[in-house]
Structure formats: C-alpha cells, structure tokens
Design a protein around this motif. Structure first.
Motif, short mmCIF file in Angstrom:
data_model
loop_
_atom_site.label_atom_id
_atom_site.label_comp_id
_atom_site.label_asym_id
_atom_site.label_seq_id
_atom_site.Cartn_x
_atom_site.Cartn_y
_atom_site.Cartn_z
N PHE A 1 3.48 -35.40 44.04
CA PHE A 1 4.57 -34.62 44.63
C PHE A 1 5.19 -33.65 43.62
CE2 PHE A 1 4.57 -38.76 46.94
CZ PHE A 1 3.96 -38.28 48.08
N ALA A 2 4.74 -33.70 42.37
CA ALA A 2 5.29 -32.83 41.33
C ALA A 2 4.51 -31.53 41.18
CB ALA A 2 5.31 -33.57 40.00
N GLY A 3 3.37 -31.42 41.82
CA GLY A 3 2.53 -30.24 41.64
C GLY A 3 1.92 -29.79 42.95
N GLY A 4 0.95 -28.93 42.82
CA GLY A 4 0.32 -28.35 43.99
C GLY A 4 -1.11 -28.84 44.20
N LEU A 5 -1.75 -28.19 45.14
CA LEU A 5 -3.13 -28.49 45.51
C LEU A 5 -4.02 -27.39 44.96
CD1 LEU A 5 -5.14 -30.15 47.34
CD2 LEU A 5 -4.66 -28.44 49.09
N ILE A 6 -5.11 -27.78 44.33
CA ILE A 6 -6.09 -26.83 43.82
C ILE A 6 -7.35 -26.98 44.66
CG2 ILE A 6 -7.53 -26.19 41.84
CD1 ILE A 6 -5.28 -27.48 40.08
N ILE A 7 -7.86 -25.86 45.15
CA ILE A 7 -9.11 -25.86 45.90
C ILE A 7 -10.18 -25.29 44.99
CG2 ILE A 7 -10.35 -24.97 47.90
CD1 ILE A 7 -7.68 -24.83 49.38
N ARG A 8 -11.20 -26.07 44.71
CA ARG A 8 -12.32 -25.61 43.89
C ARG A 8 -13.53 -25.43 44.80
NH1 ARG A 8 -10.76 -25.21 38.80
NH2 ARG A 8 -9.29 -26.73 37.99
N ALA A 9 -14.24 -24.34 44.58
CA ALA A 9 -15.37 -24.03 45.44
C ALA A 9 -16.53 -23.48 44.63
CB ALA A 9 -14.94 -23.01 46.50
N GLN A 10 -17.71 -23.93 45.00
CA GLN A 10 -18.94 -23.44 44.37
C GLN A 10 -19.92 -23.09 45.48
OE1 GLN A 10 -20.90 -26.25 41.81
NE2 GLN A 10 -22.28 -24.71 40.98
N PRO A 11 -19.81 -21.86 46.02
CA PRO A 11 -20.80 -21.46 47.02
C PRO A 11 -22.19 -21.49 46.40
CG PRO A 11 -18.95 -19.93 46.97
CD PRO A 11 -18.81 -20.84 45.78
N ARG A 12 -23.19 -21.55 47.24
CA ARG A 12 -24.58 -21.61 46.77
C ARG A 12 -24.85 -20.53 45.72
NH1 ARG A 12 -29.03 -20.89 51.22
NH2 ARG A 12 -27.67 -19.14 51.58
N ASP A 13 -25.50 -20.91 44.65
CA ASP A 13 -25.92 -20.01 43.57
C ASP A 13 -24.76 -19.39 42.80
OD1 ASP A 13 -28.57 -20.51 44.33
OD2 ASP A 13 -28.57 -18.82 45.72
N LYS A 14 -23.60 -20.02 42.81
CA LYS A 14 -22.44 -19.52 42.06
C LYS A 14 -21.90 -20.65 41.20
CE LYS A 14 -21.86 -15.55 44.39
NZ LYS A 14 -20.83 -14.62 44.68
N LYS A 15 -21.01 -20.33 40.27
CA LYS A 15 -20.38 -21.37 39.46
C LYS A 15 -19.12 -21.87 40.16
CE LYS A 15 -17.64 -18.35 36.57
NZ LYS A 15 -17.06 -18.13 35.30
#
Length: 124
Positions: A42-56
C-alpha cells in the motif's frame, strides 16, 4: 491491516497470473505485474513489465503504441477474469494494432464474451 494485506495479495497474485497468461496469448511474449514495494504493497504503485515477442523486458512506458495497447488490454482482461463486470465498452482499442494483433484481440474479446457483454467501436 494483516487481513487487508492478505486479501489484496490474493487478488494481486490471481490477477498477475491471469495477466501473464493473457499477455502471452495476445503478444506471444512474456509479461508480469510487480509491486513497487512488495513488503508494503500500500506504500507504492504497480509496475507492469512487458516483453513482446523478440523484444527485451521493459516497463510499459518504453513500449510502442501497439505494444502498450496489448499490454493495457491484457491487464483489463486479467482483471475481468478475476472480478468480471457484466458490460465492457471499448472505443478504438485496435487503433494502434496491426492486422494480426487486431485478430488476436478479436479472438480474446469473443472468448471473454462468454462471461460479459462487449461493445467494441473500431475503425475498420
């Protein structure tokens, strides 16, 4: 406080699992949700990490417009699987998508429409 945290973490874990599955289906890549401060969610936020095909692996801010769209839609669908609403309205969510990604999105909407109604406005 402990009950609130436990309830939140159960929901977060379920939505994260849904997000990983749906993102893989929509983008042929890998994605995950992370908490900024897992020990105190509850002290911070949400991070969305994504690695689409053939990307970092990247934070959502670094993705292209189409990749951001698929990532955001994956989050919406992940949340829908956890706590479905009866009705969803999408307005031109396919605008930044190429043909194959738009087709995958259409298949996902058809699949998810088993548990909710969708209105999708699209420029065809």
């Amino acid at each position: 406080d402990e009950l609130k945290k436990r309830t939140f973490m159960e929901a977060f874990d379920a939505i994260n699992k849904n997000f990983q599955d749906i993102f893989a289906e929509l983008s042929h890549g890998h994605g995950r949700l992370e908490l900024e401060y897992p020990e105190n969610p509850f002290a911070g936020g949400l991070i969305i990490r994504a690695q689409p095909r053939d990307k970092k692996m990247q934070r959502i801010e670094a993705l292209s417009g189409g990749e951001k769209s698929l990532t955001a839609l994956s989050f919406v669908f992940a949340f829908q699987r956890y706590a479905p609403a009866p009705f969803y309205a999408f307005d031109e969510v396919d605008m930044m998508l190429d043909g194959s990604n738009a087709e995958r999105l259409a298949r996902m909407v058809r699949l998810q429409s088993n548990s909710a109604q969708f209105v999708v406005v699209s420029q065809a």
